[in-house]
Write an enzyme that holds these catalytic residues in place. Structure first.
Site, PDB file in Angstrom:
ATOM      1  N   GLY A   8     -11.374 -16.110  19.713  1.00 56.27           N
ATOM      2  CA  GLY A   8     -11.864 -14.876  20.328  1.00 56.27           C
ATOM      3  C   GLY A   8     -13.212 -14.533  19.739  1.00 56.27           C
ATOM      4  CB  SER A  12     -11.895 -10.355  19.578  1.00 50.20           C
ATOM      5  OG  SER A  12     -11.403 -11.511  18.908  1.00 50.20           O
ATOM      6  CB  ALA A  34      -9.263 -16.995   2.336  1.00 49.93           C
ATOM      7  CG  HIS A  50      -9.714 -10.520   6.483  1.00 43.39           C
ATOM      8  ND1 HIS A  50      -9.275 -11.493   7.331  1.00 43.39           N
ATOM      9  CD2 HIS A  50     -10.772  -9.930   7.109  1.00 43.39           C
ATOM     10  CE1 HIS A  50     -10.020 -11.504   8.425  1.00 43.39           C
ATOM     11  NE2 HIS A  50     -10.937 -10.562   8.304  1.00 43.39           N
ATOM     12  CD  GLU A  52      -7.711  -2.262   1.800  1.00 43.56           C
ATOM     13  OE1 GLU A  52      -7.784  -1.877   3.001  1.00 43.56           O
ATOM     14  OE2 GLU A  52      -8.278  -1.666   0.868  1.00 43.56           O
ATOM     15  NE  ARG A  54      -4.724 -12.486   2.289  1.00 44.49           N
ATOM     16  CZ  ARG A  54      -6.037 -12.551   2.120  1.00 44.49           C
ATOM     17  NH1 ARG A  54      -6.816 -12.780   3.135  1.00 44.49           N
ATOM     18  NH2 ARG A  54      -6.561 -12.413   0.930  1.00 44.49           N
TER      19      ARG A  54
END
Length: 185
Positions: A8, A12, A34, A50, A52, A54
């Site tokens: 995307g 998005s 990552a 990101h 926060e 997971r």
């Protein structure tokens, strides 16, 4: 499902969707790969957001090379690789290929190395038991970049996305936070 691709545009909702899918399929048995390197404050903030989202139960590896061995050796139910296009950017930055004077041989060598890494990711994903979710940006729907390196990046990313999509059992496209299945059952 095996190999799953989530693509995307920028911001998005693709990472959020992929994370929800990983949690649903794997629960606490997820390895999050990552590929980001915190090179500036904006990227550091993006990485923080990101992290926060997971699950604290997930394993995490920060890497963008040698991913085949990481994928094959993982015993987690789900592997979530976020993000392929950031991985490609890291390869470009590592070679410091900036400016408009890039030689065709340099470009071909770079794409060959990236292609080998992507082939390894696909091979690892198809060999393992469990799901592998790969997040990537769909960048080929916009304007043709004005500068040469932008066009090179767009073309390489597009070809790598095609490789992943061809091998994937399921492909989702996220648009404005809405996932749309474009391949698979």
């Amino acid at each position: 499902m095996g190999l799953i691709m989530v693509t995307g545009g920028a911001s998005s909702g693709k990472s959020e969707f992929a994370e929800k899918m990983a949690l649903e399929y794997g629960g606490g048995s997820v390895l999050y790969i990552a590929t980001s390197i915190p090179i500036d404050d904006e990227m550091k903030e993006r990485i923080r957001r990101h992290r926060e989202r997971r699950s604290e139960k997930w394993g995490i590896i920060e890497a963008f090379k040698g991913l085949k061995n990481i994928i094959i050796s993982s015993e987690k139910k789900v592997i979530l690789l976020d993000c392929l296009t950031v991985m490609i950017t890291n390869f470009i930055m590592e070679k410091d290929l900036t400016g408009d004077n890039l030689l065709v041989d340099e470009i071909n060598d770079l794409e060959g190395k990236i292609s080998d890494e992507v082939d390894g990711i696909i091979e690892g994903a198809l060999k393992r038991v469990g799901d592998t979710i790969i997040v990537t940006n769909e960048i080929g729907m916009g304007l043709v970049p004005e500068y040469k390196l932008g066009r090179i990046f767009r073309d390489i990313a597009g070809r790598m996305n095609m490789k992943i999509a061809e091998a994937a059992e399921v492909v989702y496209l996220t648009v404005s936070g809405i996932p749309i299945k474009i391949k698979g059952c």
